[in-house]
Design an enzyme around this catalytic site. Structure first.
Site, PDB file in Angstrom:
ATOM      1  N   ASP A  24      42.702 -57.489  17.638  1.00 15.03           N
ATOM      2  CA  ASP A  24      43.090 -57.158  16.338  1.00 15.03           C
ATOM      3  C   ASP A  24      42.115 -57.463  15.202  1.00 15.03           C
ATOM      4  O   ASP A  24      41.470 -58.607  15.341  1.00 15.03           O
ATOM      5  CB  ASP A  24      44.454 -57.656  16.145  1.00 15.03           C
ATOM      6  CG  ASP A  24      45.291 -56.890  14.976  1.00 15.03           C
ATOM      7  OD1 ASP A  24      44.980 -55.739  14.566  1.00 15.03           O
ATOM      8  OD2 ASP A  24      46.064 -57.551  14.556  1.00 15.03           O
ATOM      9  N   ASN A  72      50.260 -47.071  17.850  1.00 11.19           N
ATOM     10  CA  ASN A  72      49.164 -46.679  16.960  1.00 11.19           C
ATOM     11  C   ASN A  72      48.975 -45.388  17.046  1.00 11.19           C
ATOM     12  O   ASN A  72      48.154 -44.894  16.051  1.00 11.19           O
ATOM     13  CB  ASN A  72      47.885 -47.529  17.820  1.00 11.19           C
ATOM     14  CG  ASN A  72      47.953 -48.853  17.796  1.00 11.19           C
ATOM     15  OD1 ASN A  72      47.296 -49.458  18.512  1.00 11.19           O
ATOM     16  ND2 ASN A  72      48.274 -49.397  16.649  1.00 11.19           N
TER      17      ASN A  72
HETATM   18  C1  IPE Z   1      48.340 -54.240  18.226  1.00 15.64           C
HETATM   19  O1  IPE Z   1      47.662 -54.413  17.093  1.00 15.64           O
HETATM   20  C2  IPE Z   1      47.724 -53.230  19.265  1.00 15.64           C
HETATM   21  C3  IPE Z   1      46.051 -53.645  19.403  1.00 15.64           C
HETATM   22  C4  IPE Z   1      45.500 -54.325  18.930  1.00 15.64           C
HETATM   23  C5  IPE Z   1      45.727 -52.488  20.256  1.00 15.64           C
HETATM   24  P1  IPE Z   1      48.548 -53.739  15.752  1.00 15.64           P
HETATM   25  O2  IPE Z   1      47.340 -53.838  14.737  1.00 15.64           O
HETATM   26  O3  IPE Z   1      48.770 -52.211  16.116  1.00 15.64           O
HETATM   27  O4  IPE Z   1      49.748 -54.392  15.690  1.00 15.64           O
HETATM   28  P2  IPE Z   1      50.672 -54.730  14.393  1.00 15.64           P
HETATM   29  O5  IPE Z   1      50.827 -53.387  13.625  1.00 15.64           O
HETATM   30  O6  IPE Z   1      49.749 -55.388  13.180  1.00 15.64           O
HETATM   31  O7  IPE Z   1      51.654 -55.455  14.713  1.00 15.64           O
HETATM   32  C1  IPE Z   2      42.880 -53.294  16.402  1.00 14.14           C
HETATM   33  O1  IPE Z   2      42.533 -53.378  15.084  1.00 14.14           O
HETATM   34  C2  IPE Z   2      42.519 -51.828  16.831  1.00 14.14           C
HETATM   35  C3  IPE Z   2      43.599 -51.165  17.079  1.00 14.14           C
HETATM   36  C4  IPE Z   2      44.955 -51.262  16.893  1.00 14.14           C
HETATM   37  C5  IPE Z   2      43.422 -49.857  17.710  1.00 14.14           C
HETATM   38  P1  IPE Z   2      43.391 -52.893  13.895  1.00 14.14           P
HETATM   39  O2  IPE Z   2      42.744 -51.442  13.446  1.00 14.14           O
HETATM   40  O3  IPE Z   2      44.801 -52.936  13.965  1.00 14.14           O
HETATM   41  O4  IPE Z   2      42.840 -53.778  12.509  1.00 14.14           O
HETATM   42  P2  IPE Z   2      43.572 -54.128  11.327  1.00 14.14           P
HETATM   43  O5  IPE Z   2      44.691 -55.069  12.052  1.00 14.14           O
HETATM   44  O6  IPE Z   2      44.046 -52.935  10.533  1.00 14.14           O
HETATM   45  O7  IPE Z   2      42.783 -55.007  10.606  1.00 14.14           O
HETATM   46 MG    MG Z   3      46.026 -54.518  13.617  1.00 12.76          MG
END
Ligand code: IPE
Ligand code: IPE
Ligand code: MG
Length: 245
Positions: A24, A72
């Site tokens: 993340d 997502n």
């Molecule tokens: C969890 O991260 C999913 C992945 C890293 C693939 P998210 O960014 O989707 O989670 P939330 O929305 O912060 O809970």
């Molecule tokens: C994790 O990084 C990757 C996916 C969930 C696909 P994020 O895209 O959630 O990055 P932040 O949390 O918005 O910084």
């Molecule tokens: Mg995230």
């Protein structure tokens, strides 16, 4: 930090059999640099390659990386499209790259959510690495813990309807055996960089007794081997009791 430990201390570091990583912070990393979110996903994908190879090298038996959740899909279309493009690219590279590595690739998630060409590619990667004897790499993509448990419950309900199983006889292993991680040990350590202190639907059933290491000083695209070592060191200092004394 593992760096600076003497040999005796190093020997006390225990390598988890199964590590889960919630990759993340890609979007925030890009924003901090004034770049589009896609740039964060690209650097994040490269980090994933590097950390995977390192885990395999240090003797981790199972590595599960959370790459895309069932939630997502609600992101902007162009971001989802870019992530799918990266995934496809990775799968194509894995076909040649992994022929030199002793890594078995296993996919966790609902494949029906993908285009046919991506589904075929996933099947091809799984098939071509299935006889590898080293680390198992689980890629959680279109994965949700609730979705996974629901799938198992539906399968059991169908069996009960057919009379093949009695509702009163349903055991914990009946559920575990119907998850994507069937026959695998539960994760010992789950790492989440980026400063979010939550599970976000990752391995809900399997993480009943996992040790969590939440790292709030690092975003996934900056994550490196030293950060992995920091997490493993923290894990090594935990006292796991599994409900005992
Ligand atoms: C969890 O991260 C999913 C992945 C890293 C693939 P998210 O960014 O989707 O989670 P939330 O929305 O912060 O809970
Ligand atoms: C994790 O990084 C990757 C996916 C969930 C696909 P994020 O895209 O959630 O990055 P932040 O949390 O918005 O910084
Ligand atoms: Mg995230």
């Amino acid at each position: 930090m593992v760096k600076g430990l003497d040999d005796r201390q190093k020997q006390e570091i225990s390598i988890p059999r199964h590590i889960g990583i919630i990759m993340d912070g890609n979007g925030r990393w890009a924003k901090k640099k004034g770049l589009p979110r896609s740039a964060g996903h690209k650097v994040g994908a490269n980090k994933f390659r590097e950390i995977t190879k390192h885990c395999s090298k240090i003797g981790v038996e199972y590595l599960t990386v959370y790459a895309f959740s069932t939630e997502n899909w609600k992101r902007p279309k162009d971001e989802v499209w870019f992530i799918m493009k990266l995934f496809k690219q990775y799968m194509n590279e894995a076909l040649s790259d992994f022929s030199y590595e002793n890594i078995r690739v296993n996919f966790l998630g609902d494949k029906n959510g993908f285009t046919e060409d991506l589904r075929n590619l996933i099947d091809k990667v799984e098939e071509s690495t299935k006889n590898k004897t080293g680390m198992t790499l689980n890629i959680a993509m279109n994965y949700g813990g609730r979705d996974e448990i629901l799938k198992a419950v539906k399968e059991i309900a169908m069996e009960a309807q057919k009379g093949a199983i009695l509702p009163n006889d349903i055991k914990i292993s009946d559920i575990s055996d119907r998850l994507y991680t069937k026959n695998q040990p539960d994760p010992d350590l789950i790492i989440r960089p980026s400063g979010e202190y939550r599970i976000s639907n990752f391995l809900l059933w399997q993480s009943a007794y996992s040790e969590y290491v939440f790292m709030d000083d690092i975003l996934w695209p900056d994550f490196n081997v030293k950060d992995l070592e920091r997490a493993i060191e923290e894990y090594s200092n935990r006292n796991r009791r599994f409900g005992g004394v």
